[in-house]
Write a protein that holds these residues in place. Structure first.
Motif, PDB file in Angstrom:
ATOM      1  N   PRO A  10      -5.923 -63.447  12.604  1.00 30.98           N
ATOM      2  CA  PRO A  10      -7.359 -63.728  12.592  1.00 30.98           C
ATOM      3  C   PRO A  10      -7.832 -64.068  14.008  1.00 30.98           C
ATOM      4  CG  PRO A  10      -6.151 -65.096  11.018  1.00 30.98           C
ATOM      5  CD  PRO A  10      -5.160 -64.516  11.964  1.00 30.98           C
ATOM      6  N   GLY A  13     -12.968 -66.166  15.317  1.00 27.58           N
ATOM      7  CA  GLY A  13     -13.619 -67.465  15.505  1.00 27.58           C
ATOM      8  C   GLY A  13     -14.498 -67.467  16.751  1.00 27.58           C
ATOM      9  N   LEU A  14     -15.331 -68.497  16.866  1.00 27.86           N
ATOM     10  CA  LEU A  14     -16.304 -68.546  17.968  1.00 27.86           C
ATOM     11  C   LEU A  14     -15.705 -69.097  19.258  1.00 27.86           C
ATOM     12  CD1 LEU A  14     -19.447 -69.840  16.033  1.00 27.86           C
ATOM     13  CD2 LEU A  14     -18.923 -67.491  16.734  1.00 27.86           C
ATOM     14  N   THR A  16     -15.512 -72.183  20.312  1.00 23.00           N
ATOM     15  CA  THR A  16     -16.500 -73.096  20.929  1.00 23.00           C
ATOM     16  C   THR A  16     -15.861 -74.082  21.903  1.00 23.00           C
ATOM     17  OG1 THR A  16     -16.302 -74.457  18.945  1.00 23.00           O
ATOM     18  CG2 THR A  16     -18.208 -73.017  19.061  1.00 23.00           C
ATOM     19  N   LYS A  27     -11.623 -65.841  23.017  1.00 22.52           N
ATOM     20  CA  LYS A  27     -10.657 -66.856  23.473  1.00 22.52           C
ATOM     21  C   LYS A  27      -9.229 -66.316  23.398  1.00 22.52           C
ATOM     22  CE  LYS A  27      -9.422 -69.797  19.561  1.00 22.52           C
ATOM     23  NZ  LYS A  27      -9.510 -71.067  18.915  1.00 22.52           N
TER      24      LYS A  27
END
Ligand code: UTP
Length: 302
Positions: A10, A13-14, A16, A27
């Motif tokens: 996966p 995701g952002l 952050t 990232k």
């Protein structure tokens, strides 16, 4: 028993915790030395015997697909310049068979895994998160696959963390233990500080039976308003029993800034070319900091 030949990574995701660096760059592409973190993960999956990997991507993640693609111009230029060692490294990243699927909204890790259900079908599979890099004699995912093959049940990779860290992780309430394999009474996602049932934390490596999709498909929201993989694993655990395996290996947390910096330093210290200049550089920085502290202690301006 069906063999584990597929894995999900996966990566939707952002990110952050690394903003603004991750505004336009995933990232998972942040490098530890000269290799993006996701490449360490892909290499672990392949070394564990996985044949097909699906990466769950999202908006702004094109760089991942480009990284694992063939770069004709770059390869040609490196070849013409005789830079064969670098060429070898570049080719290594395009030599793997990856598939991609998009998670249209970052609704949580559980939802990201669910997005890959058609690719997985009715087979056991591995999940590897890019937040953790594991250095081990036997690749971490391989250790979990071995336990799955022995027991026929889903196996979750865990390691001990400090008691002050448990609120950051999915935590296991352990039952009976044989060697490093635990039965699990309960999985809890990010318990509030002081309320964790143990300090055995889930470390981003899983081998799951496809029955997990029945629970993920319920789309129940958990901690942080997200669809949590840990919640679905807890339901699977009540239904068919899931093991936690305390795997051998050093785990590096590259999903947050301090862990990322420490990992970079550790890897650099083990690199022949970087080790000595880095040690000298760190020594100089430490001396400068000490001098500053002395001046501050004397009330002088720094
Ligand atoms: P994290 O929570 O560590 O990743 O999820 P994040 O959301 O990108 O990072 P922060 O917290 O905002 O800094 C663990 C893994 O699950 C993936 C992430 O890409 C990461 O590899 N993930 C998370 C998804 O694929 N989809 C999601 O909706 C959430």
């Amino acid at each position: 028993m069906k063999k584990v030949t597929k894995a999900i990574i996966p990566a939707a995701g952002l990110g952050t915790r690394f903003l603004p660096a991750t505004k336009a760059m995933p990232k998972e592409m942040l490098p530890i030395l000269d290799k993006p973190t996701i490449q360490y993960i892909v290499e672990e999956a392949i070394e564990s015997g996985v044949e097909d990997i699906i990466v769950v991507t999202g908006k702004g993640k094109r760089a991942i697909e480009d990284h694992f693609d063939i770069a004709f111009e770059l390869e040609h230029t490196l070849e013409a310049k005789g830079k064969f060692e670098i060429l070898e490294k570049v080719r290594k990243s395009s030599n793997v068979n990856l598939h991609y699927i998009r998670q249209k909204e970052p609704k949580g890790l559980g939802h990201a895994v669910w997005c890959a259900r058609n690719f997985i079908g009715n087979e056991p599979f591995a999940v590897l998160l890019g937040d953790d890099i594991v250095e081990a004699d036997v690749p971490c995912t391989k250790q979990l696959i071995e336990q799955y093959e022995r027991t026929g049940r889903s196996v979750i990779g865990v390691q001990m963390v400090g008691v002050d860290q448990t609120h950051r992780y999915g935590i296991v309430d352990p039952g009976e233990r044989v060697d490093n394999l635990y039965e699990v009474n309960r999985f809890v996602e990010k318990p509030p500080q002081g309320q964790a049932p143990s300090n055995l934390a889930i470390m981003g490596r899983y081998v799951l039976t496809p029955d997990i999709f029945d629970y993920l498909g319920q789309h129940e929201l958990g901690a942080g308003g997200e669809i949590q993989l840990t919640d679905a694993i807890q339901k699977l655990n009540m239904d068919q029993g899931v093991y936690a395996f305390d795997f051998q290996g050093i785990r590096y947390d590259v999903g947050e800034k301090l862990g990322f910096i420490m990992t970079t330093i550790d890897f650099a210290l083990r690199n022949k070319e970087l080790r000595h200049p880095l040690m000298t550089g760190i020594e100089e920085l430490m001396e400068r900091e000490l001098r500053k502290q002395i001046l501050v202690g004397r009330g002088e301006k720094v």
